[in-house]
Design an enzyme around this catalytic site. Structure first.
Site: not given
Length: 619
Positions: A282, A367, A395
């Site tokens: 990344k 979540e 969610r």
């Protein structure tokens, strides 16, 4: 030969370029992304890490016939470049400009709109099933990060993949990061795959694993034997994926384009689901982003030479106020615990973690689990504060309703990024929470108008027995000149006027105060009310306002349908009160990307619009 990137002006142009120039193309793309993102802001580290992976996919696929579903979608900048959208990067994430996420309306090469995590395998599997039903031949790929793989939806999708019995490619883009460092058993499992004993071996076990693949195994083994410098240890011990009916290939160097092209070409010929584990870095190619990928996940404009400073544009935000206050509260109350879903930095809970690591829980991109986990803690007498962005609480709708509200458990839902959030667009605007939370029995909803009221709300939460939500916006914390006693279920009259009353919700108080100041210059003095408590509803105040004013305007940065303003209108109608109520909120639409001031102006919710609306009624 000039710039290679300039030769890519439409989909599939990359296939016309000699593969020996692909590494140079990757360098040019990184330079382009750095130059543009430093000017417009955007998701930087994730895109820098996916450059070679994207080139390899485009070299082995044809668009728009073939289709990629990018999980979350914030790593799709190179895909946009390779499908002819180079000129659009100048206005990326700007009002009326190109989105920072895949958008079907933007290009037929974007096969599925994404923005939230862990959706790609489900969507791509649905598309692959449709292909099977219709007899199509197109290639379909889901690209998902290792962090997103922890999401329950991704695991549910993996459980169903084996039923396809046709070619379907899942690319696991593994950079050992989501936004923050990954957590949990899945992360530990992937780490074992990364460092397995056979990672650097290329011997009999590779051939044996490949030869088990029906019909094409022996051919694939022959190709592997004839390929120099092929991926070392192509297959590792991967019983979990095998048990799911998915052939696992990897780990593969995600920055070796030649190697990935050979693997992808072979994988597309296999007539059942394949997961290719691709290791990437990344932030690759820009040292500051490699060293601190979290800081460079989503950035504003910055100087390339000096990089993003951790304190850049740092002002006291609502998130800062929340996190500092919660730490002080937790110092006095050992029952307070904090929970987040892979966002310790974004929610400010990293501060809590540093002070109370044993009472901090990062559940990963999960979540739904996080909310019910909080409910379990509450059921055992603890005081959980779970902080999630407004758009991601969507969610966990069922968990809030079924596991928290139904049992009337004292879970504190901290709703960060409530209201318009700006340049991430439709998938991230926090404008639905009032509508879906207000319909839930036992729920208390507080919308603080400023920094001091947020602090008061957090302390006040301890006196509320059932579920409680505190919503606040992104960015600099407003400080009002007027504050009053915090009383449960009661709104605040900030200024007493006549003829017209304006009720503002949360972050819209500041905008409304500015509008009232403009009205005063015209000699007009409306009553100004801070709604504060959206639930329970302050019916007494509304009755008094209706008796004393001919006109009431409700201003809220949320959806009109099911919002606070409609509660006011319904109450006035039910009580048959003689006043006219108008609601200034978001109509039945999704809100595109742009700066918050631009969006408020376009939606007719800025100070000038409020001023014009009230002035029209008062004259």
């Amino acid at each position: 030969m000039g710039k290679i990137l300039e030769k890519i002006n439409k989909p599939n142009d990359v296939r016309r370029i000699n593969k020996k120039y692909y590494n140079k193309l990757a360098e040019e793309i990184r330079d382009f992304l750095l130059e543009n993102v430093s000017s417009t802001g955007g998701h930087l580290a994730s895109n820098l890490g996916a450059v070679e992976l994207t080139i390899a996919l485009h070299a082995t696929m044809k668009f728009p016939k073939d289709q990629i579903v990018w999980d979350v979608g914030h790593q799709a900048y190179t895909h946009k470049l390779l499908t002819g959208r180079r000129e659009d990067f100048a206005n990326m994430r700007q009002l009326d400009g190109m989105s920072g996420f895949p958008k079907r309306h933007e290009s037929n090469c974007d096969s599925f709109d994404t923005g939230h995590s862990s959706t790609s395998i489900s969507a791509a599997l649905g598309m692959a099933t449709a292909r099977k039903l219709s007899g199509g031949k197109e290639k379909i790929v889901a690209v998902i990060g290792d962090g997103a793989l922890t999401g329950g939806m991704a695991l549910e999708a993996l459980n169903n993949v084996s039923q396809l019995h046709k070619n379907f490619i899942i690319i696991l883009n593994d950079n050992n990061m989501s936004i923050s460092e990954n957590v949990g058993a899945m992360s530990n499992y992937l780490n074992k795959l990364r460092v397995g004993e056979r990672y650097n071996e290329f011997k009999e076990d590779v051939e044996q694993s490949l030869s088990k693949i029906p019909h094409v195994g022996n051919t694939l083994v022959k190709k592997v034997k004839n390929t120099k410098d092929y991926v070392k240890g192509l297959l590792v011990d991967s019983n979990w994926f095998d048990d799911l009916g998915i052939t696992y290939i990897g780990p593969v160097d995600g920055h070796n384009i030649k190697q990935m092209i050979k693997i992808f070409d072979s994988a597309f010929k296999i007539d059942h689901p394949i997961l290719i584990h691709v290791k990437t870095i990344k932030g690759k190619g820009y040292q500051p982003a490699e060293e601190n990928p979290s800081l460079y996940h989503g950035v504003g404009c910055f100087d390339l030479d000096f990089g993003v400073k951790a304190s850049q544009n740092k002002v006291l935000s609502y998130t800062d106020v929340f996190s500092k206050t919660l730490v002080k509260m937790a110092e006095k109350d050992k029952k307070i615990v904090a929970i987040t879903a892979a966002m310790p930095d974004g929610t400010g809970l990293n501060r809590f973690y540093e002070r109370f690591p044993e009472r901090f829980f990062d559940v990963g991109i999960a979540e739904e689990h996080g909310v019910t986990f909080a409910a379990g803690l509450a059921a055992k007498g603890y005081k959980p504060y779970i902080s999630i962005y407004s758009s991601f609480y969507q969610r966990a709708y069922d968990q809030i309703l079924h596991d928290v509200c139904l049992q009337n458990l004292p879970v504190r839902l901290i709703i960060d990024r409530a209201g318009l959030v700006g340049q991430d667009g439709e998938t991230h605007q926090g404008v639905f929470d009032i509508s879906f939370l207000s319909a839930m029995p036992n729920m208390t909803i507080i919308a603080p108008k400023d920094m001091n009221e947020l602090i008061a709300a957090l302390h006040f939460a301890d006196s509320v027995e059932g579920p409680l939500a505190i919503r606040f916006g992104r960015g600099k914390a407003y400080v009002s000149e007027k504050n009053s006693e915090f009383v449960y279920g009661k709104s605040e009259v900030m200024e007493q006027g006549k003829k017209a009353a304006v009720i503002a919700v949360g972050g819209m108080v500041e905008e409304t105060v500015n509008a009232v100041e403009l009205l005063k210059k015209d000699g007009l003095t409306p009553t100004l009310v801070n709604a504060r408590f959206l639930k329970p509803f302050d019916g007494d105040l509304i009755s008094n306002l209706a008796k004393e004013h001919d006109y009431i305007l409700v201003v809220e940065e949320g959806m009109k349908q099911g919002g606070y303003g409609q509660m006011v209108q319904a109450y006035i109608e039910e009580k048959q009160l003689d006043t006219f109520v108008e609601v200034m909120a978001i109509e039945d639409r999704f809100v595109e990307h742009g700066s918050v001031p631009e969006l408020r102006e376009r939606l007719g919710m800025d100070a000038r619009s409020i001023y014009n609306k009230v002035k029209e009624r008062m004259l």
